[in-house]
Design an enzyme around this catalytic site. Structure first.
Site, short mmCIF file in Angstrom:
data_model
loop_
_atom_site.label_atom_id
_atom_site.label_comp_id
_atom_site.label_asym_id
_atom_site.label_seq_id
_atom_site.Cartn_x
_atom_site.Cartn_y
_atom_site.Cartn_z
N LYS A 107 0.86 -1.19 0.00
CA LYS A 107 0.00 0.00 0.00
C LYS A 107 0.90 1.24 0.00
O LYS A 107 1.76 1.40 0.88
CB LYS A 107 -0.90 -0.05 1.25
CG LYS A 107 -2.16 0.78 1.14
CD LYS A 107 -3.05 0.46 2.33
CE LYS A 107 -4.30 1.30 2.36
NZ LYS A 107 -5.07 1.11 3.59
O1 G3P Z 1 -7.50 2.09 5.31
C1 G3P Z 1 -7.85 3.39 5.00
C2 G3P Z 1 -9.22 3.84 5.40
O2 G3P Z 1 -10.16 2.86 5.25
C3 G3P Z 1 -9.33 4.71 6.60
O3 G3P Z 1 -10.63 4.86 7.09
O4 G3P Z 1 -12.26 5.62 8.80
O5 G3P Z 1 -9.82 6.20 9.06
O6 G3P Z 1 -11.20 7.30 7.32
P1 G3P Z 1 -11.00 6.04 8.12
#
Ligand code: G3P
Length: 217
Positions: free
Chosen positions: A87
């Site tokens: 990633k």
């Molecule tokens: O893995 C990246 C992403 O899904 C992050 O989610 O909830 O931290 O915006 P969030």
């Protein structure tokens, strides 16, 4: 649409995997830190454990931000297990690194994508997955799912093979809307996946059926 779980928590990964509908896992540095994982060896061991639990792509994020650093780290991550997807953040050196990984047969997930232009760059570099962060876009009063739809349309019309992986999912409706607009993958917290199962009429209907079933015994 494929279902990935967006966590580094082994119990949650196991619970989603036990449902039989899990296609992969995504992690990020914040999710890994939340599990208290520290140091290169512990990080690698944790990714290996996840790869042995789930039969599908497992995104492991690089921590470096230079081309050389990202490539060095990505090679080590990819060597942990054949299911590792490296990633990489959507930055200039990240795009250069994604192209390098593409040319060298290493799968990638281009993360922190917030615009169609960024998604085009990720696809041009040959990213396996592109991750638009829909919840974070919604947080700033834009429509995250609309971006997913725009990227899906561009990739379809241009013939790009990069899969659109909707990330930063916050609720079950996000998942339904991503399915509607043709996302290839949704990576979700466990609660959002389980939320798809819920409907009060199902609960009421089942309670009634169970009650009536007693009368037949
Ligand atoms: O893995 C990246 C992403 O899904 C992050 O989610 O909830 O931290 O915006 P969030």
């Amino acid at each position: 649409m494929k279902f990935f779980i967006d966590t580094a928590n082994l119990a949650q990964i196991q619970e989603a995997n036990d449902l039989g509908i899990l296609d992969g896992v995504t992690t990020n540095p914040s999710l890994m830190a939340k599990e208290g994982i520290k140091g290169t060896e512990a990080i690698a061991a944790h990714y290996k454990t996840i790869c042995e639990m789930v039969d599908g792509p497992v995104s492991a994020e690089v921590l470096g931000t230079t081309f050389e650093g990202i490539v060095e780290e990505g090679k080590k991550l990819a060597a942990i297990h054949e299911n590792i997807v490296v990633k990489v953040p959507m930055i200039k050196d990240g795009i250069k690194a994604i192209k390098w990984f593409t040319d060298n047969g290493i799968l990638t997930n281009c993360t922190l994508v917030f615009s169609a232009g960024q998604a085009i760059m990720a696809a041009k570099a040959g990213a396996t997955f592109v991750s638009p962060f829909i919840g974070r876009i919604d947080d700033s009063s834009w429509d995250g799912v609309q971006l997913v739809e725009q990227i899906v349309n561009i990739y379809n019309s241009q013939g790009f093979l990069t899969e659109v992986l909707a990330a930063s999912i916050r609720n079950p409706l996000h998942i339904v809307r991503c399915a509607e607009v043709g996302a290839d993958v949704c990576t979700c917290p466990l609660n959002s996946i389980l939320g798809l199962l819920k409907h009060p009429l199902t609960d009421n209907g089942l309670a009634q059926f169970l009650k009536d079933a007693q009368a037949m015994q």
